[in-house]
Design a protein around this motif. Structure first.
Motif, PDB file in Angstrom:
ATOM      1  N   GLY A  26      52.950 -39.865 -25.044  1.00 36.54           N
ATOM      2  CA  GLY A  26      53.589 -38.675 -25.474  1.00 36.54           C
ATOM      3  C   GLY A  26      52.819 -38.055 -26.824  1.00 36.54           C
ATOM      4  O   GLY A  26      53.116 -36.756 -27.126  1.00 36.54           O
ATOM      5  N   THR A  31      58.982 -34.948 -25.975  1.00 38.64           N
ATOM      6  CA  THR A  31      59.340 -33.982 -24.986  1.00 38.64           C
ATOM      7  C   THR A  31      59.179 -34.616 -23.594  1.00 38.64           C
ATOM      8  O   THR A  31      58.535 -35.755 -23.405  1.00 38.64           O
ATOM      9  CB  THR A  31      58.322 -32.837 -24.917  1.00 38.64           C
ATOM     10  N   LYS A  32      60.077 -34.036 -22.723  1.00 40.86           N
ATOM     11  CA  LYS A  32      59.969 -34.692 -21.335  1.00 40.86           C
ATOM     12  C   LYS A  32      59.363 -33.920 -20.196  1.00 40.86           C
ATOM     13  O   LYS A  32      59.227 -33.976 -18.984  1.00 40.86           O
ATOM     14  CB  LYS A  32      61.678 -34.517 -20.865  1.00 40.86           C
ATOM     15  N   ARG A  36      53.505 -33.652 -20.804  1.00 41.36           N
ATOM     16  CA  ARG A  36      53.089 -34.099 -21.924  1.00 41.36           C
ATOM     17  C   ARG A  36      52.039 -35.342 -21.509  1.00 41.36           C
ATOM     18  O   ARG A  36      51.681 -35.508 -20.660  1.00 41.36           O
ATOM     19  CB  ARG A  36      54.369 -34.764 -22.269  1.00 41.36           C
ATOM     20  N   GLY A  70      65.283 -43.194 -25.541  1.00 43.17           N
ATOM     21  CA  GLY A  70      65.496 -41.998 -24.875  1.00 43.17           C
ATOM     22  C   GLY A  70      65.133 -41.950 -23.283  1.00 43.17           C
ATOM     23  O   GLY A  70      64.889 -43.091 -23.035  1.00 43.17           O
ATOM     24  N   GLU A  71      65.092 -40.961 -22.938  1.00 44.18           N
ATOM     25  CA  GLU A  71      64.646 -40.951 -21.288  1.00 44.18           C
ATOM     26  C   GLU A  71      63.292 -41.131 -21.222  1.00 44.18           C
ATOM     27  O   GLU A  71      62.818 -41.749 -20.324  1.00 44.18           O
ATOM     28  CB  GLU A  71      64.934 -39.467 -21.016  1.00 44.18           C
ATOM     29  N   THR A  72      62.318 -40.904 -22.193  1.00 48.66           N
ATOM     30  CA  THR A  72      60.895 -41.041 -21.900  1.00 48.66           C
ATOM     31  C   THR A  72      60.455 -42.328 -22.759  1.00 48.66           C
ATOM     32  O   THR A  72      59.214 -42.809 -22.343  1.00 48.66           O
ATOM     33  CB  THR A  72      60.179 -40.126 -22.735  1.00 48.66           C
ATOM     34  N   PHE A  74      59.729 -42.832 -25.587  1.00 49.80           N
ATOM     35  CA  PHE A  74      58.525 -42.128 -26.445  1.00 49.80           C
ATOM     36  C   PHE A  74      57.812 -43.214 -27.305  1.00 49.80           C
ATOM     37  O   PHE A  74      58.517 -44.208 -28.173  1.00 49.80           O
ATOM     38  CB  PHE A  74      58.999 -41.147 -27.396  1.00 49.80           C
ATOM     39  N   TYR A 273      58.841 -26.747 -24.377  1.00 48.86           N
ATOM     40  CA  TYR A 273      58.800 -28.139 -24.592  1.00 48.86           C
ATOM     41  C   TYR A 273      59.373 -28.799 -25.628  1.00 48.86           C
ATOM     42  O   TYR A 273      59.786 -30.107 -25.642  1.00 48.86           O
ATOM     43  CB  TYR A 273      57.142 -28.604 -24.527  1.00 48.86           C
ATOM     44  N   HIS A 277      63.355 -28.653 -23.383  1.00 49.50           N
ATOM     45  CA  HIS A 277      62.975 -30.328 -22.772  1.00 49.50           C
ATOM     46  C   HIS A 277      62.739 -31.246 -23.658  1.00 49.50           C
ATOM     47  O   HIS A 277      61.921 -32.166 -23.243  1.00 49.50           O
ATOM     48  CB  HIS A 277      61.818 -29.817 -21.891  1.00 49.50           C
ATOM     49  N   ASP A 279      63.254 -34.813 -25.728  1.00 46.20           N
ATOM     50  CA  ASP A 279      63.872 -36.159 -25.497  1.00 46.20           C
ATOM     51  C   ASP A 279      64.581 -36.149 -26.845  1.00 46.20           C
ATOM     52  O   ASP A 279      64.310 -37.020 -27.721  1.00 46.20           O
ATOM     53  CB  ASP A 279      62.926 -37.137 -25.120  1.00 46.20           C
ATOM     54  N   SER A 310      61.021 -33.014 -32.516  1.00 49.26           N
ATOM     55  CA  SER A 310      60.785 -33.027 -31.178  1.00 49.26           C
ATOM     56  C   SER A 310      59.418 -32.266 -30.825  1.00 49.26           C
ATOM     57  O   SER A 310      58.816 -32.757 -29.933  1.00 49.26           O
ATOM     58  CB  SER A 310      61.998 -32.097 -30.665  1.00 49.26           C
TER      59      SER A 310
END
Length: 384
Positions: A26, A31-32, A36, A70-72, A74, A273, A277, A279, A310
């Protein structure tokens, strides 16, 4: 004797530039979006060689051991900094490459040897970024809690750094009887090729800034309000004026870049971004951990600059046309900064436009000198 190349951290450019966090998944953008930064070795090698040939001064990694969720997740995937730096020094010709080292995780005798090895690989282009610790979950992941209170962590870091400095000076074995280290007949050969390996340190607290003023060549601090930064920089330089130093203390900050031919394009992508989008779960984890454990940012500003986290981990925004970005960099210079790190959503894909459009504008404004990778005139310290 090995050839010693110029370390670009001590060149004549009024405003120095380098990449930050490319060893981390990242980069600096939480960002998702699919494009990235992928921190693969192949991408890092491409990024480093682009920066090297463009004349940037440095590459700086982040030492991370666990991600921010988080989703990613990071920064959950990270290339180790000393191995990364050593390999990039072997694959580049001009740029200074730093390793980032946590004092509490790394023994000073080992670090002294690692840095000397890096410096020989890079023919004098190695650098050390010292971190005295703040991220409690990382310490717990490595089997402990944050060692000592804030003041004691810097006392530990001071002795740690003094051990390394002595190892780089002494030819013969010596004993060390300190508060934190007791070493018997220790030494470290070879020494670095340069006697003045450039030292980075990021500091927000009073103790941190005392440490940086004593030991660092370059102190990193955030740029939230440039009026506030100008006042802080003047105060820090006044502190440094009372310390015997080999080089003047320079202040650096960190930035993120979204540069496009039109302002509308840049702002639209910035929104895409970093807002649409982002995260946000990872962003809020970063802010919570920093609020609890770090003083890198003023705590009264952390939630106010949530959007900057972000977009670029809280860095100074450089969003717009090449002229807008050059204007932003010039404002940082006039606030008193001697340079900044740069981050992009995708370093290797986004940097060439910055290289071709923004760097010439900085040269025209007298902030940087033209760079020819085939020829380098002597730096001021070499000509003296």
């Amino acid at each position: 004797m090995a050839e010693i190349k110029a370390n670009r951290m001590f060149n004549n450019n009024k405003f120095k530039l380098g990449f930050f966090a490319s060893n981390c998944s990242g980069g600096m953008a939480v960002t998702k979006v699919g494009e990235r930064w992928d921190n693969s070795w192949e991408n890092n090698l491409k990024m480093a060689q682009l920066a090297d040939e463009a004349g940037l001064e440095f590459l700086l990694p982040i030492a991370r051991w666990i991600g921010y969720g988080g989703e990613t997740n990071f920064h959950g995937n990270v290339l180790e900094t000393t191995t990364w730096a050593s390999a990039l020094l072997a694959a580049t010709r001009h740029i200074s490459v730093f390793t980032t080292v946590h004092t509490s995780f790394n023994h000073p005798v080992v670090v002294a040897k690692q840095l000397a090895t890096m410096d020989h690989i890079g023919q004098g282009r190695a650098g050390l970024n010292v971190v005295c610790g703040w991220n409690r979950p990382e310490y717990e992941a490595l089997g402990g809690d944050l060692p000592y209170d804030h003041e004691s962590r810097y006392a530990f870091g001071q002795e740690w750094f003094e051990v390394i400095q002595k190892l780089w000076r002494e030819e013969k074995p010596f004993d060390w009887e300190g508060h934190y280290f007791r070493l018997k007949q220790t030494y470290s050969l070879p020494h670095p090729l340069r006697k003045d390996v450039p030292i980075f340190n990021a500091a927000g607290s009073g103790e941190g800034r005392k440490f940086a003023v004593r030991n660092a060549d370059f102190l990193f601090t955030s740029a939230i309000s440039l009026d506030r930064s100008a006042k802080e920089i003047a105060e820090i330089k006044q502190q440094a004026a009372n310390v015997v130093r080999k080089h003047p203390l320079n202040l650096l900050t960190f930035s993120y870049v979204v540069c496009r031919p039109t302002r509308e394009e840049a702002e639209a992508y910035h929104q895409h971004y970093s807002q649409s989008h982002a995260d946000w779960a990872a962003v809020d984890n970063i802010i919570r951990l920093m609020f609890e454990n770090a003083e890198s940012f003023p705590k009264d500003q952390l939630q106010l600059i949530r959007d900057r986290f972000s977009a670029g981990h809280g860095g100074y925004p450089l969003v717009g046309t090449p002229d807008d970005v050059a204007d932003g960099l010039e404002k940082l210079y006039h606030a008193g900064f001697s340079g900044t790190t740069l981050a992009f959503v995708n370093y290797a894909e986004d940097f060439p436009y910055f290289r071709d459009e923004v760097l010439p504008r900085l040269e025209a404004r007298g902030l940087r000198e033209p760079f020819d990778p085939a020829y380098r005139k002597p730096d001021a310290e070499e000509a003296a």
